[in-house]
Design a protein around this motif. Structure first.
Motif, PDB file in Angstrom:
ATOM      1  N   PRO A  39      81.970  22.545  33.754  1.00  0.00           N
ATOM      2  CA  PRO A  39      80.825  23.568  34.335  1.00  0.00           C
ATOM      3  C   PRO A  39      80.444  24.538  33.010  1.00  0.00           C
ATOM      4  N   GLU A  40      81.081  24.500  31.920  1.00  0.00           N
ATOM      5  CA  GLU A  40      80.446  25.453  30.900  1.00  0.00           C
ATOM      6  C   GLU A  40      79.592  24.618  29.919  1.00  0.00           C
ATOM      7  N   ILE A  41      79.602  23.456  30.417  1.00  0.00           N
ATOM      8  CA  ILE A  41      78.712  22.347  29.457  1.00  0.00           C
ATOM      9  C   ILE A  41      77.054  22.597  29.998  1.00  0.00           C
ATOM     10  N   LEU A  42      76.153  22.835  29.146  1.00  0.00           N
ATOM     11  CA  LEU A  42      74.857  23.044  29.836  1.00  0.00           C
ATOM     12  C   LEU A  42      74.227  21.936  30.349  1.00  0.00           C
ATOM     13  N   ARG A  43      73.549  22.177  31.293  1.00  0.00           N
ATOM     14  CA  ARG A  43      72.708  21.006  32.217  1.00  0.00           C
ATOM     15  C   ARG A  43      71.642  20.818  31.062  1.00  0.00           C
ATOM     16  N   ASP A 264      77.903  24.088  24.986  1.00  0.00           N
ATOM     17  CA  ASP A 264      78.286  25.129  25.974  1.00  0.00           C
ATOM     18  C   ASP A 264      77.341  26.415  25.627  1.00  0.00           C
ATOM     19  N   GLY A 265      76.098  25.924  24.733  1.00  0.00           N
ATOM     20  CA  GLY A 265      75.453  27.009  24.925  1.00  0.00           C
ATOM     21  C   GLY A 265      75.868  28.260  23.848  1.00  0.00           C
ATOM     22  N   LYS A 266      76.384  27.663  22.952  1.00  0.00           N
ATOM     23  CA  LYS A 266      76.757  29.114  21.857  1.00  0.00           C
ATOM     24  C   LYS A 266      75.766  28.775  20.477  1.00  0.00           C
ATOM     25  N   LEU A 267      75.154  29.678  20.275  1.00  0.00           N
ATOM     26  CA  LEU A 267      74.404  29.849  19.065  1.00  0.00           C
ATOM     27  C   LEU A 267      75.068  29.957  17.827  1.00  0.00           C
ATOM     28  N   GLY A 281      75.400  32.528  28.921  1.00  0.00           N
ATOM     29  CA  GLY A 281      75.418  33.472  29.572  1.00  0.00           C
ATOM     30  C   GLY A 281      73.765  34.036  29.968  1.00  0.00           C
ATOM     31  N   ILE A 282      73.043  34.298  29.256  1.00  0.00           N
ATOM     32  CA  ILE A 282      71.720  34.764  29.433  1.00  0.00           C
ATOM     33  C   ILE A 282      71.059  33.698  30.160  1.00  0.00           C
ATOM     34  N   PRO A 286      70.293  35.091  36.418  1.00  0.00           N
ATOM     35  CA  PRO A 286      69.187  35.336  37.040  1.00  0.00           C
ATOM     36  C   PRO A 286      68.201  36.376  36.714  1.00  0.00           C
ATOM     37  N   ARG A 287      68.725  37.718  36.461  1.00  0.00           N
ATOM     38  CA  ARG A 287      68.033  38.780  36.055  1.00  0.00           C
ATOM     39  C   ARG A 287      67.355  38.802  34.540  1.00  0.00           C
ATOM     40  N   LEU A 288      67.729  37.725  33.691  1.00  0.00           N
ATOM     41  CA  LEU A 288      67.376  37.613  32.402  1.00  0.00           C
ATOM     42  C   LEU A 288      66.610  36.096  32.256  1.00  0.00           C
ATOM     43  N   GLY A 289      65.499  36.420  31.236  1.00  0.00           N
ATOM     44  CA  GLY A 289      64.767  34.895  31.140  1.00  0.00           C
ATOM     45  C   GLY A 289      64.703  34.660  29.674  1.00  0.00           C
TER      46      GLY A 289
END
Ligand code: SAM
Length: 330
Positions: A39-43, A264-267, A281-282, A286-289
């Protein structure tokens, strides 16, 4: 433009599509590794959003890596979607080559022009010692199929004393007979349980010295085409070239132009630094874009470290950072 406090400009993103790999290379996967939970891996959808943002930041080169990128389901259609939405992007892929042969025609049709294949030995027994699997023939099959399909190849070998140093003449012959770049990368002390040691380290300088006893090497001039960290040499009378990448003995942090995003979306703004920024996380808030992600990338990049300072400050046999390479993507 994505410029940092030291005046370096980022134009290159390495995106890891998975931390899973079908090989267990001794220098890459450390002893006690665990996979990132699914679930932590980015789609792919989320990765495409990040690529859109990268393009807005003037990033013009994208490398897909892993783990093993071809081990992730749907990888070919992901490539196709990137090529459709960003035809301007210089798309590259780094692979171990074991799963690629069946897709070579499709890749060529999609317009993939180059592949980097990691191959540390040309000997079947040693291949299984290094990777834990008997898959050398699959890699050689991929190389052959790519060359026939007109896909340009860089073959990357991690240089390890006592492991593949005796094969230098074989690699030189391989590059002499095939139109490929064979590049030796110095073994980097990555991950807490790294198997790096002074004894296993084979420096670019020593490799070059030894290579020159086997053939005449002619330095390739630095051009727009040849501006990366590898120092390239033509082999007199040969079809291919030899290259040396020296992240340990002669670093190129001063001209580093890359960012990394893990699966997993870590820069990660520096290969050697464990300081990461959680873009997942960002993305999933849904409140962040995209504007927030853009701002975070800009802010993070400002403080992009000079990785060599980290390498110097640590006992190398302990590993310069806590993360193993298979989770970063090289
Ligand atoms: N599975 C793909 C492959 O084998 O190319 C992509 C991932 S792999 C982590 C990316 C690159 O990192 C490979 O070329 C690999 O040889 C290199 N690499 C991994 N660990 C390394 C280390 N400790 N020192 C130098 N290069 C390393």
């Amino acid at each position: 433009m994505l410029t940092d406090n030291l005046g370096r400009t980022v134009s290159y993103l390495r995106l890891s599509v998975t931390d899973r790999c079908n090989l267990r290379c001794v220098y890459c996967v450390t002893k006690d590794f665990t996979f990132i939970p699914h679930p932590e891996i980015l789609r792919y959808e989320e990765m495409l959003t990040l690529i859109d943002i990268a393009a807005r930041l003037n990033i013009s080169k994208l490398r897909l890596t892993g783990g093993e990128p071809f081990a992730r389901k749907g990888f070919i259609s992901f490539i196709s979607r990137i090529m459709n939405s960003h035809p301007e992007m210089d798309l590259r892929i780094t692979t171990n080559g074991t799963l690629v042969e069946p897709y070579v025609q499709e890749l060529a049709k999609l317009g993939v022009k180059r592949l980097n294949i990691s191959l540390d030995t040309l000997d079947e027994q040693k291949f299984s010692e290094i990777t834990g699997r008997h898959k050398l023939d699959d890699v050689l099959g991929t190389i052959d199929a790519c060359l026939k399909a007109g896909i340009k190849l860089k073959i990357n070998a991690v240089a390890m004393k006592g492991m593949n140093d005796s094969e230098l003449p074989d690699f030189i012959n391989f590059a002499r007979e095939n139109p490929v770049d064979v590049r030796f990368i110095e073994f980097m002390p990555m991950g807490e349980d790294t198997r790096w040691s002074e004894n296993s380290f084979w420096s670019a300088k020593d490799i070059l010295g030894e290579a020159r006893t086997h053939c005449n090497l002619i330095p390739v001039a630095r051009t727009v085409e040849n501006k990366g960290p590898a120092r390239m040499y033509n082999i007199e009378g040969g079809k291919g070239r030899i290259g040396l990448i020296s992240p340990v003995s002669s670093h190129f942090c001063g001209t580093c132009n890359r960012l990394r995003i893990t699966s997993d979306g870590k820069l990660r703004t520096c290969l050697f630094s464990d300081r990461v920024y959680n873009l997942r996380g960002i993305l999933r808030n849904p409140r962040l874009g995209p504007e927030t992600i853009l701002r975070v990338i800009r802010m993070a990049n400002m403080d992009k470290p000079l990785g060599y300072n980290l390498l110097e400050s640590k006992e190398r046999s302990q590993g310069v950072c806590g993360t193993q390479m298979s989770a970063i993507g090289g």
